[in-house]
Write an enzyme that holds these catalytic residues in place. Structure first.
Site, PDB file in Angstrom:
ATOM      1  CE  LYS A 107      -5.403  -0.626  -1.748  1.00 24.24           C
ATOM      2  NZ  LYS A 107      -4.797  -0.098  -0.542  1.00 24.24           N
ATOM      3  CG  ASP A 156      -1.684   1.129   1.484  1.00 19.87           C
ATOM      4  OD1 ASP A 156      -2.282   1.560   0.496  1.00 19.87           O
ATOM      5  OD2 ASP A 156      -1.754   1.645   2.606  1.00 19.87           O
TER       6      ASP A 156
END
Length: 1117
Positions: A787, A405
Site C-alpha cells: 500500500k 482502505d
C-alpha cells in the site's frame, strides 16, 4: 497468498534459536550463541540527550531561520545602523515555540512506547511460570499466552490447550482482517500440557532472518530425543504467531520467541516517521529566495553607488566630517564589505522573521477548529476529530489523490445475511419471527408445475448445505466486555466464529430461517432443523476454499447412509459445473443482487454412489501425501470431484457501507480528486463495495490487471493493450469513464525493475499512464508495505501530486506515513492508525468536511497570509531604499528604531493573524453544497508566481507613492502654518503613518467575513499605533541616550497639509487594487466569486469599506 514484497532480499543466512536457551547435545551441530535485539519497540524521534542538537539542526535547515541567525551574528560583530535585538528577539521566540511543540509531541510518543514495553508477560523458567516485562523477552524464551492476550513478539507455536493442537488468532491490527485464523502446533510437541513438559523440550529452530512479509515464513525445528537421531520438522507461516495478533477461543498456548523487538514482522512493516513538509512551505521558501536576491541586489546597488558618489574628494570628506586616522588606513575592499553588510542589515526587514512566527501560530491555533468541530463529533465513540500534526493544515486543501482502505474504512466490517433464493423462490429471513418465510413473488416467476414435496426437498437440501458447507466454530458462551452472554431465555446461546465473516453471516442467517448449526463433535456435524429435531452428518472431507477455485466443498454422510457433496462458491465458478437445476432464475437473481453491491454465493450439491466416493477418497489421499507440487495435485483432484452439480440456489450477504460513504466519495470526485481503494480483500467483494460506494458507476468501463489475466497473456502485452484502450478513448468525442482493478501479485511484477536488459523498458511509466486516465482504481490483495509503495509511486510521478491516505487498521500505518497527509479512522481495529496519522476522524464521512471545508479555508487563509506578509514588507523597506539616494548612501535609517522593531511585531501583526484564523470567503454550506469550488484552489493556485508578482508590484507601487508623494509635498516649503521647517524624522514618520494605515486597510478590503473581533483588531491596531507614537514622542524617556522622535509626531499632526497628504496618499495607494478587483469580477469571475455573488447580501455594516469589500473581495486573478 503469495504477495512477495518488492525489493525482497535473497535469503542470506538463517538464525538458530535454542529453545529455552539449552545447548544441543554433543555430537549435534556446534552451539553458537547469537546476539539478538531485546523486545523493545521504539517509535519516538528524539531522546533526552539528542533533543536539543537534533531539534536545532532540523530548525536551522529552514532557510529563513538560518538567514536570521546570520544577520543576528553580523549585527553583533560590526557597527550596524540598527541594534542586534531587532532580529535576535523574534528569532529566539520562533525557535523556542517550535521546539516546545515538537518536544511535547515526541514526549507523547515516548509515553505510548513505555506502556507497550512494560506490558506483563508470562515466561517459563525451570518449569515454573514467571511474570516479566515485555521488553525483557529474549529470543528462545518460552512464553505462555492466555485467551484474548496479544502476542508480545513473533512466536512459534509449541502446544495449545485445544486437544488438536490448534489455536485461533485474529490479526486485526496487522492486516485489518477481523476474522479468526487457525494456527497449528508442531505435531511432536502439541501434546505438552504442563510447564514441566514444555521445559523438558530439547530442540533448536533454524529459520530465515527477519523480513517484512506477513504471509511468509520458512524454517525447521530439530528435536533431540535420547540417543536417537534428531527429528526434523518443517515450519511454515501456519506455525508462526505474529506480534500484534490476539489469541481467541483458546485458553492458553505455549510458544517460543523467534523474532523480538524491532525485528518482529509488525515492526518491519512500520515505516520511519519522516518530517512531512507542506507545499505551501515549499512555496514560501521559494519566495524567500527571490526576496533574498532582491535584498542582496539592493545592497550591492547601494554599495556601488555609494563609492561612485564618493569618488570626488569634496563629497568623500566634506569639511564638517573628516575621517579618523584609523578609518583612512582600512583597505577599500574591507570598507566596501562592511558597508555592504550594513546595507544588508538595514534592508533586512524585507524578509519577515515574524512571518514564520505568525504561520506557526496560525497552524497551531487553526488546528483547534478541527477538534472543536461539532459536526465531526461521533456520539458512539464519544470523540471528535483529533489533530496530531498541525503543520499540514493547508495541505488538506490541496489533495489530488485519496488512497483509502476498504474494510472498516468504507464499510462497517460487519456482515449481514440479506436473502437467499432457492430454486427460484426468494426467502428473506425476518429478524423477529423465527424463520417466517416471505416469498418475493414480484421479482421471480413462481408458477411451479411440480408438486410441493419436490420443492420442499430442494429447500431442505439448500438449508442443510449452508449449515454443513463451512468452517465455522461454535463457541457456547462468549464474554463480551466482561459481561457473560450466557444463558439466554433458558437455553444456552451459541456464538459463531470463523476465518471469514461471510460464513458466520450465512450460518446465522440459516439460524434465523430455522436451521441451527449446533456443533462439530467427533467428526459429526449436528443440525437442529425446523421441527426441532437434531440431525447428524458425518464429516468425511473438507475441500478448502482457495482464491483460484473460488469455491469450497464438503463431503458428508447422512444418517440414512447417503454420500452428499455440498459446494458453495462464486457464481462464475459454480455455473459452468452445473448440469441441472433452475439456472436461469438463479442467475438473474444473482446478477440483480450483485448490482445492489451484495456479496453473492451459489450453492449446489451432488449425490455420490459408494464407488464414486471411494474414487474421490483415492484422489484426495494421493494428492495430500505428495511432497512435490502438492498444491497443483490437490487442485487437479478437486477439479475431478467437483462436477456434475445440481444447482440449489444462491445467497446474498451485505457488508454494510459506512453511512454517507457513497456521498463522500461522490463529493471527492466532483472536487477533482482521484480516489483509489487499496484493500487486502478479494477482488469480487472489493469490486462490489466499489460499485455500492459509487467509486465505479454503471457506465464505468472496467480494466483488469490481475493475476488471472497475466497468466493468460504476458504482463507486457496486457499493459500495452490497456494503454491502447485508454489512449484510443482520448481521441473519441464522448468520454468514457475508466476504472482499473489490479491485485498485489501483478503490482509487484509491475514495480520490479527489469533485469532482462532494456528490451521492455520499465513498466512503471505505462502503469502510471493508465492510472492517470482512470477516474478510479481498485487495488486488491495488497500487503501493508505494498500500500505504501503505491502511494510512493504516485508521489514520485512527474506531476508530484499531493496524496492523502486514510485507513483504520495497523495494516494501513505504512500507507498513512508515506502519504503527504495521513488520516486515521478511530475504528474497531485498534488505535494504531489513529496514533500514527496526522489527523484522526471518527468516520469516513467526516473526510468530506475535513477537505472541502476545513482544507479549503486553511489554504485560502495561509495563501493570503504569506502574500500579504511579503507585500507589507516591500511597502515598508522600499522607501528606505529610495531614501538612500537622497542621503548620500550613508545608511541613514528612514524610520526610528522603535518603528523598525515594532512594525512587524505589533503594528501590523494581529490583523493578519486574525484574518488567517477566521476568514471565510464563502460560507460553509456553499462549500459543502458545491464540491467543485475545491478545484479553484487546486495545484497551489493562490501561491503561483503571477499572483506573487502582482502582490510584489503592488507593494513597490505603494512604496513609490508613499515616498515620492511625501517628498513632493515636502518641496512646498511653507509646510506648516507657523512657518516651521520639517526635518528628516518628520519625513520618515509621515511615510510610516501612511504605510501603517495603507497596509491595514488593504487587509480590511480583503476581508469577507467580518466579526466583532476583526473590527476590534483592525481598528485597534491603528489606534494603538497613534497612541504609541504620541507617547513615544511626547515624553522624555530617561533610558534613551538620544531622543530623535521628541515631539515629531505632534508637530506633524499640527499641520493641516500633513493631514491632507496622509488621506490623499492612502487613497491613491489603495485605488489600483480596488479597480483591479472590480474589473476582474465584472469581466471573468471564477466559480468562487460567482458563489460569493449569489449569497444573500449582508446588511450588518453600512460602512463604505464594508461595501467595498463586498464588491472587490478578490485575492487572486
Amino acid at each position: 497468498p503469495d504477495c512477495s514484497c518488492v525489493g525482497e532480499e535473497i535469503w542470506v543466512d538463517s538464525r538458530t534459536v535454542y529453545i529455552g536457551h539449552k545447548e544441543p547435545p554433543p555430537g549435534a551441530e556446534a552451539y553458537i550463541p547469537q546476539r539478538y535485539p531485546d523486545n523493545r519497540i521504539v517509535s519516538s524521534k528524539y531522546t533526552f540527550w539528542n533533543f536539543i542538537p537534533k531539534n536545532l539542526f532540523e530548525q536551522f535547515r529552514r532557510i529563513a531561520n538560518f538567514y536570521f541567525l546570520v544577520i543576528f551574528l553580523v549585527q553583533l560583530i560590526i557597527d550596524t545602523p540598527t541594534s542586534p535585538v531587532t532580529s535576535g528577539l523574534p528569532l529566539f521566540f520562533v525557535i523556542t515555540v517550535t521546539a516546545i511543540k515538537q518536544g511535547y509531541e515526541d514526549w507523547l510518543r515516548h509515553k505510548a512506547d513505555c506502556s507497550i514495553n512494560e506490558c506483563p508477560v508470562d515466561v517459563v523458567q525451570q518449569g515454573k511460570v514467571v511474570r516479566t516485562q515485555s521488553h525483557k523477552l529474549r529470543v528462545g524464551d518460552i512464553v505462555v499466552v492466555k485467551e484474548d492476550e496479544t502476542f508480545p513478539c513473533d512466536l512459534i507455536l509449541l502446544s495449545s490447550s485445544r486437544p488438536d493442537g490448534t489455536c485461533f488468532v485474529t490479526t486485526t491490527s496487522l492486516d485489518g482482517e477481523s476474522s479468526h485464523k487457525t494456527y497449528y502446533a508442531i505435531p511432536d510437541t502439541m501434546a505438552f500440557r504442563t510447564e514441566q513438559e514444555v521445559d523438558s523440550l530439547h530442540a533448536t529452530i533454524e529459520c530465515e532472518q527477519p523480513q517484512p512479509d506477513l504471509y511468509k515464513f520458512v524454517g525447521r525445528i530439530n528435536i533431540y530425543k535420547d540417543k536417537e537421531e534428531p527429528v526434523a520438522r518443517p515450519l511454515g507461516a501456519e506455525n508462526l504467531l505474529l506480534r500484534g495478533a490476539t489469541l481467541k477461543n483458546t485458553q492458553h498456548i505455549h510458544a517460543v520467541a523467534v523474532y523480538t523487538g524491532m525485528e518482529t514482522k509488525m515492526a518491519l512493516n512500520y515505516q520511519s516517521k519522516s518530517q512531512k513538509r507542506s507545499a505551501v512551505e515549499k512555496s514560501m521558501n521559494a519566495f524567500l529566495i527571490v526576496y533574498l536576491c532582491i535584498l542582496i541586489s539592493k545592497a550591492v546597488i547601494n554599495t556601488v553607488l555609494k563609492y561612485a558618489w564618493q569618488w570626488s574628494p569634496d563629497r568623500d570628506e566634506p569639511w564638517y566630517n573628516h575621517r579618523t586616522e584609523h578609518e583612512r588606513q582600512r583597505h577599500v575592499v574591507i570598507r566596501a564589505f562592511t558597508d555592504f553588510l550594513a546595507f544588508m542589515v538595514l534592508f533586512n526587514y524585507i524578509i519577515p522573521v515574524s512571518m514564520y512566527v505568525t504561520v506557526e501560530m496560525q497552524k497551531f491555533l487553526g488546528s483547534y477548529f478541527i477538534s472543536w468541530d461539532e459536526e465531526m463529533f461521533d456520539e458512539e465513540l464519544g470523540e471528535g476529530a483529533q489533530v496530531n500534526t498541525s503543520d499540514l493544515n493547508e495541505e488538506l486543501g490541496q489533495v489530488e489523490y485519496v488512497f483509502t482502505d476498504k474494510t472498516g474504512t468504507l464499510t462497517e466490517n460487519n456482515m449481514e445475511f440479506i436473502e437467499c433464493c432457492v430454486d427460484g423462490n426468494v426467502y428473506i429471513p425476518h429478524a423477529i419471527c423465527n424463520g417466517q418465510i416471505l416469498s418475493a413473488a414480484s421479482s421471480i416467476d413462481m408458477i411451479d408445475a411440480s408438486p410441493g414435496g419436490y420443492r420442499r426437498e430442494y429447500e431442505d437440501l439448500f438449508f442443510r448445505a449452508l449449515c454443513l458447507c463451512h468452517t465455522v466454530q461454535v463457541k457456547e458462551e462468549e464474554t463480551v466486555d466482561g459481561i457473560k452472554r450466557g444463558i439466554h431465555q433458558g437455553r444456552p446461546t451459541s456464538f459463531y466464529i470463523s476465518s471469514s465473516p461471510d460464513e458466520v453471516a450465512l450460518v446465522e442467517g440459516m439460524k434465523r430461517l430455522g436451521y441451527t448449526y449446533l456443533r462439530l463433535k467427533d467428526n459429526y456435524m449436528e443440525i437442529l432443523n425446523k421441527d426441532d429435531e437434531i440431525e447428524r452428518f458425518e464429516l468425511l472431507h473438507v475441500l478448502n476454499f482457495d482464491s483460484v477455485r473460488r469455491r469450497m466443498s464438503v463431503i458428508v454422510k447422512s444418517s440414512s447412509g447417503d454420500y452428499l457433496l455440498f459446494c458453495k462458491g462464486a457464481d462464475s465458478s459454480i455455473f459452468p459445473r452445473v448440469v441441472s437445476g433452475k439456472v436461469e432464475q438463479v442467475k438473474a437473481r444473482v446478477e440483480q443482487n450483485a448490482v445492489e453491491g451484495l456479496r453473492t454465493l451459489c450453492v449446489a450439491y451432488r449425490r455420490l454412489s459408494e464407488s464414486e466416493y471411494q474414487e474421490a477418497c483415492h484422489h484426495l489421499m494421493e494428492a495430500k501425501l505428495a511432497l512435490q507440487d502438492r498444491e497443483q495435485r490437490l487442485a487437479q483432484a478437486y477439479d475431478i470431484i467437483e462436477r456434475d452439480f445440481v444447482l440449489l440456489g444462491a445467497t446474498a450477504v451485505e457488508d454494510r457501507l459506512q453511512e454517507k460513504a457513497a456521498d463522500t466519495i461522490e463529493s471527492l470526485h466532483k472536487a477533482g480528486m482521484k480516489v483509489w481503494v487499496l484493500t487486502g480483500d478479494k477482488m469480487e467483494t472489493a469490486a462490489a463495495t466499489c460499485y455500492a460506494s459509487k467509486l465505479f458507476r454503471r457506465t464505468t468501463q472496467i480494466l483488469e490487471l490481475t493475476k488471472k489475466r497475466t497468466e493468460e497473456q504476458s504482463l507486457h502485452d496486457v499493459l500495452f493493450e490497456l494503454n491502447r484502450t485508454v489512449l484510443r478513448q482520448h481521441g473519441s468525442p464522448y468520454c468514457l469513464d475508466f476504472g482499473l482493478i489490479i491485485d498485489g501479485a501483478t503490482l509487484s511484477a509491475v514495480l520490479k525493475p527489469n533485469q532482462e536488459g532494456a528490451g521492455h523498458g520499465n513498466y512503471r511509466e505505462i502503469f502510471l499512464e493508465i492510472c492517470r486516465n482512470c477516474s478510479a482504481v481498485l487495488c486488491c490483495r495488497m500487503a501493508p508495505l505494498q500500500k505504501a509503495q503505491i502511494v510512493k509511486l504516485i508521489k514520485a510521478s512527474k506531476e508530484h501530486p499531493i496524496t492523502l491516505a486514510i485507513g483504520d487498521g495497523a495494516n494501513d500505518v505504512s500507507m498513512i506515513l508515506e502519504a503527504h497527509v495521513g488520516i486515521g479512522i478511530m475504528g474497531k481495529e485498534g488505535r494504531q492508525a489513529a496514533r500514527n496519522s496526522d489527523y484522526a476522524i471518527p468516520k469516513f464521512k467526516h473526510l468530506k468536511k475535513m477537505l472541502l471545508v476545513h482544507g479549503h479555508y486553511y489554504y485560502i487563509r495561509i495563501a493570503e497570509l504569506v502574500q500579504y506578509f511579503f507585500y507589507k514588507n516591500v511597502c515598508f523597506i522600499f522607501p528606505q531604499f529610495l531614501y538612500q539616494f537622497f542621503c548620500g548612501f550613508s545608511q541613514q535609517p528612514l524610520y526610528d528604531t522603535a518603528y523598525l522593531t515594532l512594525y512587524n511585531i505589533s503594528f501590523t501583526s494581529l490583523p493578519i493573524l486574525l484574518y488567517s484564523l477566521v476568514e471565510q470567503h464563502v460560507s460553509m454550506d456553499t462549500l459543502k453544497r458545491e464540491p467543485s469550488l475545491y478545484r479553484d484552489i487546486a495545484k497551489n493556485s493562490l501561491l503561483r508566481w503571477p499572483v506573487f508578482l502582482y502582490w510584489t508590484c503592488l507593494g513597490v507601487f505603494d512604496a513609490v507613492v508613499f515616498f515620492f508623494g511625501a517628498y513632493f509635498l515636502f518641496d512646498n516649503t511653507t509646510f506648516t502654518s507657523n512657518g516651521q521647517m520639517f526635518g528628516n524624522w518628520t519625513f520618515g514618520t509621515l511615510i510610516f503613518t501612511v504605510l501603517v494605515f495603507t497596509v491595514t486597510l488593504k487587509l480590511a478590503l480583503d476581508t469577507h467575513h467580518w466579526t466583532w473581533i476583526n473590527h476590534f483588531v483592525i481598528w485597534g491596531s491603528l489606534l494603538f499605533y497613534v497612541i504609541f507614537s504620541l507617547l513615544w514622542g511626547g515624553i522624555i524617556w530617561p533610558f534613551l541616550n538620544y531622543q530623535r522622535m521628541y515631539y515629531v509626531f505632534m508637530q506633524m499632526l499640527s499641520s493641516g497639509p500633513a493631514w491632507l497628504s496622509i488621506i490623499l496618499l492612502i487613497t491613491v495607494s489603495l485605488l489600483p487594487d480596488v479597480i483591479k478587483k472590480v474589473l476582474c469580477r465584472a469581466m471573468c469571475p471564477t466559480a468562487t466569486e460567482r458563489a460569493q455573488s449569489t449569497r444573500p447580501c449582508l446588511t450588518v455594516e453600512p460602512s463604505t469599506i464594508f461595501m467595498l469589500s463586498q464588491s472587490s473581495s478578490r485575492m487572486s486573478f
